[in-house]
Design an enzyme around this catalytic site. Sequence first.
Site, PDB file in Angstrom:
ATOM      1  CB  THR B 174      -0.957   0.017   1.202  1.00  0.00           C
ATOM      2  OG1 THR B 174      -1.849  -1.096   1.093  1.00  0.00           O
ATOM      3  CG2 THR B 174      -1.802   1.294   1.218  1.00  0.00           C
ATOM      4  CG  PHE B 176       0.182   4.634   3.641  1.00  0.00           C
ATOM      5  CD1 PHE B 176      -1.039   4.564   4.292  1.00  0.00           C
ATOM      6  CD2 PHE B 176       0.887   3.456   3.433  1.00  0.00           C
ATOM      7  CE1 PHE B 176      -1.555   3.351   4.723  1.00  0.00           C
ATOM      8  CE2 PHE B 176       0.383   2.235   3.859  1.00  0.00           C
ATOM      9  CZ  PHE B 176      -0.840   2.188   4.514  1.00  0.00           C
TER      10      PHE B 176
END
Lengths: 276, 276
Positions: B174, B176
Amino acid sequence: MAKRIAYLGPAGTFTEAAAILYDPEADLIPLSSIAAVAAAVDFDKAEEGVVPIENSIEGSVTDTLDLLIHDSTLAIRRELVIPIEHCLLVKPGVTMDGIESIHSHTQALGQCRHYIEGRFPGAQAVAALSTAAAVEDMMAGPSSAAAIGTARAAEIYGAEVLARGIQDNQANFTRFVALAHRDHPPTGSDKTSLCFSFSDDRAGILYNVLGHFATRNINLAKVESRPNKESLGRYVFLVDLDGHREDPLVRDALACMEAEVSMLKVFGSYPKYRVS
Amino acid sequence: MAKRIAYLGPAGTFTEAAAILYDPEADLIPLSSIAAVAAAVDFDKAEEGVVPIENSIEGSVTDTLDLLIHDSTLAIRRELVIPIEHCLLVKPGVTMDGIESIHSHTQALGQCRHYIEGRFPGAQAVAALSTAAAVEDMMAGPSSAAAIGTARAAEIYGAEVLARGIQDNQANFTRFVALAHRDHPPTGSDKTSLCFSFSDDRAGILYNVLGHFATRNINLAKVESRPNKESLGRYVFLVDLDGHREDPLVRDALACMEAEVSMLKVFGSYPKYRVS
């Protein structure tokens, strides 16, 4: 014999409404996942399968895109567009005053956020797997519970509609597609959906590919990217274009781009949906 | 004084792990929504706010994109990438055999679908608002319940880790971003994120705009579209490009495209994250 249409259920969801709009005479088969709908068509348990593909607020339904890209050889045969009207449902007799919790799918909760915060500032949001499941959960819970769902779910589960059209943005539409073994013959007002990817990320390669459409004056209704699922920052591109894959100009453009991409998959050509 | 970093909480989520990676010394402030994180920075309750923007399997975090497009003037100051490792958590002493329900956020349930179907074919999936909330729900429920969450959530909530790395696709990362009042000065290895839209949908207009980057040999790391929220089929395009907005070539390209679009918003330039 009536056509069998599988759809992302349960009954009382917006997808059921799209399937009914598509063919009011069909035998409808509710299934619990987008993958199960595709499998039903693959194994000839249904002639077509209806699944959501895009919402005007939330954007694409990524499970459907990923199915088309990676996991299915089914074609898009039709598109359908319906307005989304979220309703506040309660057990019969319950009023606005006593509501302490609100059940729904996280997308529906998000689409009604301002309404909920304004009317029920202290209420607890409770996540459910679908709007219909939320109505079931609410009916099984205390009378301080409400759910966000469709008016039809209220009928099916015996709930009462306390308020209609509670979504924050009134321009809320969802596009659905009917998947089948074959796409649709040309009608003169068609769209084609496809995806492609590249084996390298040279500057300008996407630009070159889009050029094959631009130089032929083919309008791209949509350009989108999805992760290729192999590494962060590598993408599969999805394009919706105006025209049928059998139109000579579209056929030309596809042939040219095929030489430049590492993967090209045409999901199908189908009539453009007209909102009536 | 330590920097104050707001993040999408609660504690024990992957976003907390990203905030700790970004600044291990910071005072971390968990907040319950992406909008609340942005508001904390807007109102100087925190210097920066960390939110997820993209996952290598699921794609973009649309709430974050929509915040940047529509609802915030904050800039992207940094990007951070962390591997996602989902764990199966239970109450202490519970074994695999008795598990009948599995709590998690719908994304985590989706990312572990094959694992769940293989090991727990009859188990009921239960939706929660976050992976951390799922662990809390599980700890408050019967001992036949399990949750999918982080190893750190197990520590925080007193759960036991029964299995690690249960995600179906091991290449699960992921990305961010840290939002702040100002973006980052040039470092020599930067990215720039921006969005733009058109007031009409003439064929080829997107192609023309992308041409300003292609002719300057500026690589586009990402091209994506989001609904403009006004009507189905109208989009805002998002681009990540290699280079800083103060680089002369990037500045040139932006100036050229500005004349052709109806809206251009540069979210910021920031150092490219290197996975160590």
